[in-house]
Design a protein around this motif. Structure first.
Motif, PDB file in Angstrom:
ATOM      1  N   ASP A 118     -27.065 -12.940  33.205  1.00  0.00           N
ATOM      2  CA  ASP A 118     -28.370 -12.259  33.087  1.00  0.00           C
ATOM      3  C   ASP A 118     -29.498 -13.110  33.670  1.00  0.00           C
ATOM      4  O   ASP A 118     -30.594 -13.185  33.116  1.00  0.00           O
ATOM      5  CB  ASP A 118     -28.675 -11.901  31.628  1.00  0.00           C
ATOM      6  N   PHE A 119     -29.193 -13.777  34.773  1.00  0.00           N
ATOM      7  CA  PHE A 119     -30.160 -14.627  35.489  1.00  0.00           C
ATOM      8  C   PHE A 119     -30.658 -15.790  34.619  1.00  0.00           C
ATOM      9  O   PHE A 119     -31.772 -16.268  34.796  1.00  0.00           O
ATOM     10  CB  PHE A 119     -31.333 -13.805  36.019  1.00  0.00           C
ATOM     11  N   GLY A 120     -29.808 -16.246  33.710  1.00  0.00           N
ATOM     12  CA  GLY A 120     -30.166 -17.389  32.867  1.00  0.00           C
ATOM     13  C   GLY A 120     -31.038 -17.023  31.683  1.00  0.00           C
ATOM     14  O   GLY A 120     -31.715 -17.890  31.137  1.00  0.00           O
ATOM     15  N   MET A 121     -30.989 -15.763  31.261  1.00  0.00           N
ATOM     16  CA  MET A 121     -31.839 -15.316  30.163  1.00  0.00           C
ATOM     17  C   MET A 121     -31.589 -16.124  28.883  1.00  0.00           C
ATOM     18  O   MET A 121     -32.523 -16.433  28.149  1.00  0.00           O
ATOM     19  CB  MET A 121     -31.621 -13.828  29.879  1.00  0.00           C
ATOM     20  N   GLY A 122     -30.339 -16.510  28.639  1.00  0.00           N
ATOM     21  CA  GLY A 122     -30.017 -17.297  27.455  1.00  0.00           C
ATOM     22  C   GLY A 122     -30.612 -18.695  27.488  1.00  0.00           C
ATOM     23  O   GLY A 122     -30.667 -19.381  26.470  1.00  0.00           O
ATOM     24  N   TYR A 123     -31.055 -19.113  28.653  1.00  0.00           N
ATOM     25  CA  TYR A 123     -31.679 -20.428  28.831  1.00  0.00           C
ATOM     26  C   TYR A 123     -33.125 -20.283  29.300  1.00  0.00           C
ATOM     27  O   TYR A 123     -33.621 -21.098  30.083  1.00  0.00           O
ATOM     28  CB  TYR A 123     -30.882 -21.257  29.848  1.00  0.00           C
TER      29      TYR A 123
END
Length: 146
Positions: A118-123
């Motif tokens: 998700d394009f690094g959403m979790g980070y």
């Protein structure tokens, strides 16, 4: 000062530009943290059950290696390291964009998330911001070094 003295001053070699100085230090810090985060995550995930989501865990391992190489290149400095880091940042951005789009288009392919999901959403989207910032810094470093 004679004309001869001036030409010697003009041709004196410039000191090498350190990639890990100034804003580069922030990049070194972020890439270092992301190296540890991605590697730790990969080790834990693979130990708990690699067969659960092998693609996701392998992509997280690739991210850890890329982050580690960029960190090393920024700390090492020099023109070769700058070029190598620039190529890795471009590859990282491509990976984030491809994996991010893939996780949105086909979520079933990723039963567990990756660093780049998700394009690094979790980070906090740092995985998509970091390579862009890195490429800007590395391009700037070239103009300063020349």
């Amino acid at each position: 000062m004679s004309d001869t003295d001036r030409s010697e001053v003009a041709t004196a070699p410039k000191p090498p530009f350190e990639l890990g100085t100034g804003p580069g230090r922030v990049l070194v810090w972020f890439y270092g943290v992301f190296t540890v985060a991605a590697a730790s995550r990969t080790i834990v995930e693979m130990a708990r059950g690699f067969d659960r989501a092998p693609l996701a865990y392998t992509l997280s391992a690739v991210a850890a290696v890329v982050y580690g190489f960029i960190t090393y290149s920024l700390v090492r400095g020099g023109e070769k390291a700058r070029r190598a880091a620039l190529v890795c940042c471009a590859a990282e951005l491509l990976g984030v964009l491809v994996v991010g789009a893939w996780t949105l288009a086909e979520p079933a392919a990723f039963p567990d998330s990756t660093v780049w999901s998700d394009f690094g959403m979790g980070y906090l989207f740092i995985p998509v911001i970091l390579p862009v910032t890195g490429m800007i810094w590395l391009r700037r470093a070239k103009t300063v070094a020349v």
